[in-house]
Design a protein around this motif. Structure first.
Motif, PDB file in Angstrom:
ATOM      1  N   THR A  74       0.856  -1.185   0.000  1.00  0.00           N
ATOM      2  CA  THR A  74       0.000   0.000   0.000  1.00  0.00           C
ATOM      3  C   THR A  74       0.890   1.232   0.000  1.00  0.00           C
ATOM      4  O   THR A  74       1.849   1.313   0.770  1.00  0.00           O
ATOM      5  CB  THR A  74      -0.918   0.003   1.236  1.00  0.00           C
ATOM      6  N   PHE A  75       0.571   2.184  -0.874  1.00  0.00           N
ATOM      7  CA  PHE A  75       1.402   3.359  -1.082  1.00  0.00           C
ATOM      8  C   PHE A  75       0.578   4.631  -0.992  1.00  0.00           C
ATOM      9  O   PHE A  75      -0.638   4.612  -1.238  1.00  0.00           O
ATOM     10  CB  PHE A  75       2.062   3.293  -2.470  1.00  0.00           C
ATOM     11  N   VAL A  76       1.255   5.731  -0.673  1.00  0.00           N
ATOM     12  CA  VAL A  76       0.613   7.039  -0.706  1.00  0.00           C
ATOM     13  C   VAL A  76       0.280   7.326  -2.165  1.00  0.00           C
ATOM     14  O   VAL A  76       1.119   7.153  -3.049  1.00  0.00           O
ATOM     15  CB  VAL A  76       1.534   8.131  -0.115  1.00  0.00           C
ATOM     16  N   ALA A  77      -0.954   7.737  -2.420  1.00  0.00           N
ATOM     17  CA  ALA A  77      -1.416   7.970  -3.788  1.00  0.00           C
ATOM     18  C   ALA A  77      -0.664   9.125  -4.429  1.00  0.00           C
ATOM     19  O   ALA A  77      -0.265  10.079  -3.760  1.00  0.00           O
ATOM     20  CB  ALA A  77      -2.914   8.253  -3.797  1.00  0.00           C
ATOM     21  N   MET A  78      -0.478   9.023  -5.718  1.00  0.00           N
ATOM     22  CA  MET A  78       0.191  10.075  -6.487  1.00  0.00           C
ATOM     23  C   MET A  78      -0.751  11.266  -6.627  1.00  0.00           C
ATOM     24  O   MET A  78      -1.937  11.082  -6.904  1.00  0.00           O
ATOM     25  CB  MET A  78       0.575   9.570  -7.867  1.00  0.00           C
ATOM     26  N   PRO A  79      -0.273  12.496  -6.471  1.00  0.00           N
ATOM     27  CA  PRO A  79      -1.150  13.667  -6.559  1.00  0.00           C
ATOM     28  C   PRO A  79      -1.743  13.872  -7.943  1.00  0.00           C
ATOM     29  O   PRO A  79      -2.726  14.543  -8.097  1.00  0.00           O
ATOM     30  CB  PRO A  79      -0.256  14.839  -6.171  1.00  0.00           C
ATOM     31  N   SER A  80      -1.162  13.265  -8.967  1.00  0.00           N
ATOM     32  CA  SER A  80      -1.701  13.441 -10.312  1.00  0.00           C
ATOM     33  C   SER A  80      -2.956  12.621 -10.534  1.00  0.00           C
ATOM     34  O   SER A  80      -3.642  12.790 -11.530  1.00  0.00           O
ATOM     35  CB  SER A  80      -0.648  13.051 -11.353  1.00  0.00           C
ATOM     36  N   MET A  81      -3.252  11.717  -9.587  1.00  0.00           N
ATOM     37  CA  MET A  81      -4.451  10.906  -9.729  1.00  0.00           C
ATOM     38  C   MET A  81      -5.680  11.784  -9.545  1.00  0.00           C
ATOM     39  O   MET A  81      -5.719  12.632  -8.652  1.00  0.00           O
ATOM     40  CB  MET A  81      -4.471   9.790  -8.691  1.00  0.00           C
ATOM     41  N   PRO A  82      -6.721  11.611 -10.372  1.00  0.00           N
ATOM     42  CA  PRO A  82      -7.908  12.445 -10.239  1.00  0.00           C
ATOM     43  C   PRO A  82      -8.617  12.273  -8.905  1.00  0.00           C
ATOM     44  O   PRO A  82      -9.250  13.183  -8.420  1.00  0.00           O
ATOM     45  CB  PRO A  82      -8.811  11.993 -11.381  1.00  0.00           C
ATOM     46  N   SER A  83      -8.484  11.104  -8.262  1.00  0.00           N
ATOM     47  CA  SER A  83      -9.178  10.881  -7.000  1.00  0.00           C
ATOM     48  C   SER A  83      -8.441  11.467  -5.805  1.00  0.00           C
ATOM     49  O   SER A  83      -8.965  11.509  -4.716  1.00  0.00           O
ATOM     50  CB  SER A  83      -9.390   9.384  -6.776  1.00  0.00           C
ATOM     51  N   MET A  84      -7.207  11.912  -6.000  1.00  0.00           N
ATOM     52  CA  MET A  84      -6.418  12.444  -4.892  1.00  0.00           C
ATOM     53  C   MET A  84      -6.881  13.848  -4.533  1.00  0.00           C
ATOM     54  O   MET A  84      -6.918  14.733  -5.375  1.00  0.00           O
ATOM     55  CB  MET A  84      -4.935  12.472  -5.298  1.00  0.00           C
ATOM     56  N   PRO A  85      -7.259  14.054  -3.263  1.00  0.00           N
ATOM     57  CA  PRO A  85      -7.671  15.392  -2.851  1.00  0.00           C
ATOM     58  C   PRO A  85      -6.502  16.369  -2.948  1.00  0.00           C
ATOM     59  O   PRO A  85      -5.359  15.983  -2.775  1.00  0.00           O
ATOM     60  CB  PRO A  85      -8.087  15.207  -1.397  1.00  0.00           C
ATOM     61  N   SER A  86      -6.820  17.613  -3.215  1.00  0.00           N
ATOM     62  CA  SER A  86      -5.750  18.611  -3.264  1.00  0.00           C
ATOM     63  C   SER A  86      -5.229  18.816  -1.856  1.00  0.00           C
ATOM     64  O   SER A  86      -5.987  18.920  -0.909  1.00  0.00           O
ATOM     65  CB  SER A  86      -6.267  19.926  -3.838  1.00  0.00           C
TER      66      SER A  86
END
Length: 143
Positions: A74-86
Motif C-alpha cells: 500500500t502506497f501514498v497515492a500520487m497527486p496526479s491521480m484524479p481521485s487524490m484530494p488537493s
C-alpha cells in the motif's frame, strides 16, 4: 519508513489511525509514492487488531489518500491521480459547491411525501412470510 501513531484515549481506534495517516500525508510527512507499513505490521506495533488497521487503510484508499498495488503493498497515492484530494498547505476544506444532490433525488423525495403512511407497526411475521412459524415468537413478544 517509520510511521508514528498515537492511540491514547478512548474512542474509535480506526478513525484515529485514519486521521493521523491522512494528516501525515497532507502535512507532507508521507510523500506520494512512499510505501506505508503493511496492516499486519502496524497492527502489531500499535497492539490493535489487524482489522482495525485494515479499516483505516480501506477508508484512506476510498478517499484517495492511499492506493493498493497487488503484490507490492500500500502506497501514498500520487497527486496526479484524479481521485487524490488537493493537499494545499493549511487548506483542508472542500471546494465551494463540490457536493450537490442529484436532481433525481428531488423527484424521489416528492414521491415519498405523497405515499400514505401505514399506522400498523412493521412485523416480520405475516402473510408475506408463510414459512416462518410465528406462534412461538408471539408468546415471547417477537411478533
Amino acid at each position: 519508513m517509520e510511521l508514528h501513531i498515537s492511540l491514547g484515549g478512548r474512542g474509535d481506534q480506526a478513525a484515529r489511525i485514519y486521521r493521523q495517516v491522512r494528516d501525515a500525508i497532507l502535512d507532507g510527512r508521507l510523500r506520494a509514492g512512499e510505501r506505508v507499513p503493511p496492516s499486519r505490521d502496524l497492527a502489531r506495533q500499535l497492539s490493535v487488531s489487524r482489522n482495525t488497521v485494515a479499516a483505516a487503510y480501506d477508508r484512506l484508499v476510498g478517499d484517495g489518500f492511499l492506493e493498493g498495488r497487488a503484490g507490492a503493498g500500500t502506497f501514498v497515492a500520487m497527486p496526479s491521480m484524479p481521485s487524490m484530494p488537493s493537499a494545499r498547505a493549511g487548506s483542508r476544506t472542500a471546494p465551494v459547491g463540490a457536493l450537490r444532490p442529484s436532481p433525481r433525488w428531488a423527484a424521489v423525495a416528492g414521491d415519498l411525501a405523497l405515499r400514505p403512511r401505514s399506522r400498523r407497526p412493521a412485523t416480520t411475521c405475516g402473510p408475506g412470510t408463510p414459512t416462518v412459524p410465528c406462534s412461538p415468537w408471539r408468546r415471547g413478544g417477537g411478533c
